[in-house]
Each structure stands twice: as structure tokens, then as C-alpha cells.
Design an enzyme around this catalytic site. Structure first.
Site, PDB file in Angstrom:
ATOM      1  N   ASP A 135      43.642  17.909  72.892  1.00  0.00           N
ATOM      2  CA  ASP A 135      42.523  18.796  73.593  1.00  0.00           C
ATOM      3  C   ASP A 135      43.781  18.591  75.441  1.00  0.00           C
ATOM      4  O   ASP A 135      45.255  17.632  75.333  1.00  0.00           O
ATOM      5  CB  ASP A 135      41.922  17.918  74.020  1.00  0.00           C
TER       6      ASP A 135
ATOM      7  N   ASN B  43      34.246  26.569  68.690  1.00  0.00           N
ATOM      8  CA  ASN B  43      34.693  27.278  69.623  1.00  0.00           C
ATOM      9  C   ASN B  43      35.104  28.311  69.598  1.00  0.00           C
ATOM     10  O   ASN B  43      35.125  29.670  70.371  1.00  0.00           O
ATOM     11  CB  ASN B  43      36.607  27.058  69.163  1.00  0.00           C
TER      12      ASN B  43
END
Ligand code: FPP
Length: 263
Positions: free
Chosen positions: A37, A85
Site C-alpha cells: 500500500d 480495485n
């Protein structure tokens, strides 16, 4: 692999050498799972488009995979693309897929040299055919390798995986009384693999983000402020060292605590 394999790859006198020497190779986590991340923030800090963060993230993937293999991990699982996503802009999704494709092409030899077996977990059948072809090539070419298993989680969701496993169990005609935790786990994408002992998340966020929900039941969680594109060998070694200081109890008590209770 071993300390020797790791040291052979670290220039003499480099600060990572001291870190490597502190690792207890008899108590390595068998499976390390990582939530990569912070790519977007890394790019924003440099006034670059988000995709440049993903591009830089590939260097971190390369370094982490080789470190994991040289350390001697049994399994390394990287979260590359979640079922959520798809909500991102099409241009960002396309770049991510392109980067994955390029990575597989350019790194296949490194995977082979390091005896790494490549696998994908997730709803792969929903990915574009060219991506599936690329993934299958890497899976087939590395299928006979006996070193670290490198899973990439792609179009992956922990809840989706549990639903898929339930569907497969039903399709296999399993009767309710035949189902227990071990049997259920044999229908997951990770069937036959050890559960993660260590879950690493970069960029300081304290969330599990629908990642390996079943498998991380007893994982030790390690969060680092480092943004994914900056993550390197040193950070993985630091995470393993932190893991080795933890006291794992699996819901029970350690002998030391039991002794206190008995007093
Ligand atoms: C999270 O950063 C990162 C991703 C969603 C993608 C990670 C993918 C790669 C590094 C490339 C492909 C992977 C492999 C295995 C070759 P973010 O965009 O959510 O960052 P932010 O939270 O700072 O916005």
C-alpha cells in the site's frame, strides 16, 4: 535457503548484513503475506501521476521476492489487485495490468534462477485473456520449481474466496457432516499451503482490506510507515525480526504465563 544465500547477495559491510545475521533461521515465518500500500501517496509526494507509484512499486516487488526466496520462506503472497480495485479509473487499471505483464516477462528468469514457483490466487477467469496467458506461462514455466512459492493475489477478495470455496464444496457433493475447518480450507485458493504467520502492511494503514480473511486467523500483523515503492530487503528483514520477538499463543497461554497463574 539460508544466511549464506542471503549474505551472498548483500555487499560486504552493508547495513543489511547485520540485520541478516540477527535472523533466527530456525524460526522463520513459513508464509509471509503483504498488503502493498502507499503507491499513490508515494507518487503524490513527488507530484507525479499515481501510476508512477505503481511503476516504482515493481522495484519493491523484485527486491522483496528475491529476499523472500533467499531467506528461505516457504510462501510469499503479494496483494496486487483486489476485487474492489475495479472501481479505480480505467487508465490506472490498464497500467497495473501492463506492469504485471511486463514484470512477468522480465522477471521470469529471476524466478527460475531462484527456484521460485509462481501461482495466482483470485478470480483469474475474469481477467483479460492476454493477462491470463501471461500468468499461465509463468505458472507453467515455474511449476517444477521446489523453492519458495510466490502467490500473487489478483482480482482477489477474501469474502469472494470463501464464497468460491463454499460453492466448490457444494459442487463436490460434500455432505454437511463431512465439513470441518480442514476440509473447508482444502477448497480455498491456497489449499495445501501453510497459513500466513506474518501479515505485513505498508504505508501505516491499520486494515486487513479483505485479504486472506480465513488464512490470517492467527497471523502476526506488522504495519510499517514505509510506502510500498520504498520497501526493500531491509524492511522485510526488519519485519521478520519483529515477528521473531512476538509470543504466539493461538488463543492459549504460554508456559511462562501458565506458571504465573499457578502461583
Ligand atoms: C496500493 O497502492 C497498491 C496497489 C493497489 C497495486 C500494487 C501493484 C503493484 C505494485 C504492481 C503489480 C504487482 C506485481 C506483483 C508485479 P495505492 O494505489 O492504494 O496507494 P495509496 O493508498 O497511497 O493511494
Amino acid at each position: 535457503m539460508s544466511l549464506e544465500q542471503l549474505l551472498a547477495w548483500i555487499p560486504a559491510g552493508h547495513p543489511d548484513e547485520a540485520l541478516a545475521r540477527r535472523i533466527d533461521f530456525a524460526r522463520l515465518p513459513a508464509h509471509v503475506a503483504i498488503i502493498m500500500d502507499g503507491n499513490g501517496r508515494w507518487a503524490a509526494q513527488r507530484h507525479l501521476p499515481r501510476v508512477e507509484g505503481h511503476r516504482a512499486g515493481i522495484d519493491a516487488v523484485r527486491d522483496t521476492v528475491e529476499t523472500g526466496a533467499r531467506l528461505g520462506l516457504d510462501v510469499l503472497t503479494l496483494y496486487a489487485f483486489s476485487v474492489e480495485n475495479w472501481k479505480r479509473p480505467a487508465s490506472e487499471i490498464n497500467t497495473l495490468m501492463l506492469l504485471l505483464k511486463r514484470y512477468l516477462r522480465s522477471e521470469l528468469n529471476t524466478l527460475l534462477t531462484n527456484n521460485i514457483r509462481f501461482r495466482v490466487i483470485g478470480r483469474v477467469e475474469d481477467l483479460a485473456p492476454d493477462i491470463q496467458d501471461e500468468l499461465n506461462t509463468a505458472i507453467e514455466r515455474t511449476a517444477q520449481k521446489s523453492g519458495m512459492l510466490f502467490n500473487v493475489a489478483l482480482n482477489y477478495g477474501g469474502r469472494a474466496e470463501i464464497v468460491d470455496a463454499a460453492r466448490r464444496a457444494i459442487e463436490a457433493g460434500l455432505r454437511p457432516e463431512e465439513l470441518d475447518e480442514e476440509r473447508f480450507a482444502s477448497f480455498l485458493y491456497t489449499a495445501g499451503q501453510p497459513d500466513p504467520d506474518l501479515l505485513i502492511r505498508t504505508s501505516g494503514e491499520m486494515r486487513v482490506s479483505n485479504y486472506l480473511l480465513w488464512q490470517i486467523a492467527y497471523a502476526e500483523i506488522y504495519v510499517t510507515e514505509t510506502l510500498w515503492p520504498d520497501f526493500r530487503r531491509r524492511h522485510l528483514l526488519e519485519a521478520v525480526l519483529a515477528y521473531q520477538k512476538r509470543e504466539r499463543r493461538y488463543g492459549g497461554i504460554t508456559p511462562a504465563r501458565a506458571a504465573i497463574g499457578a502461583q
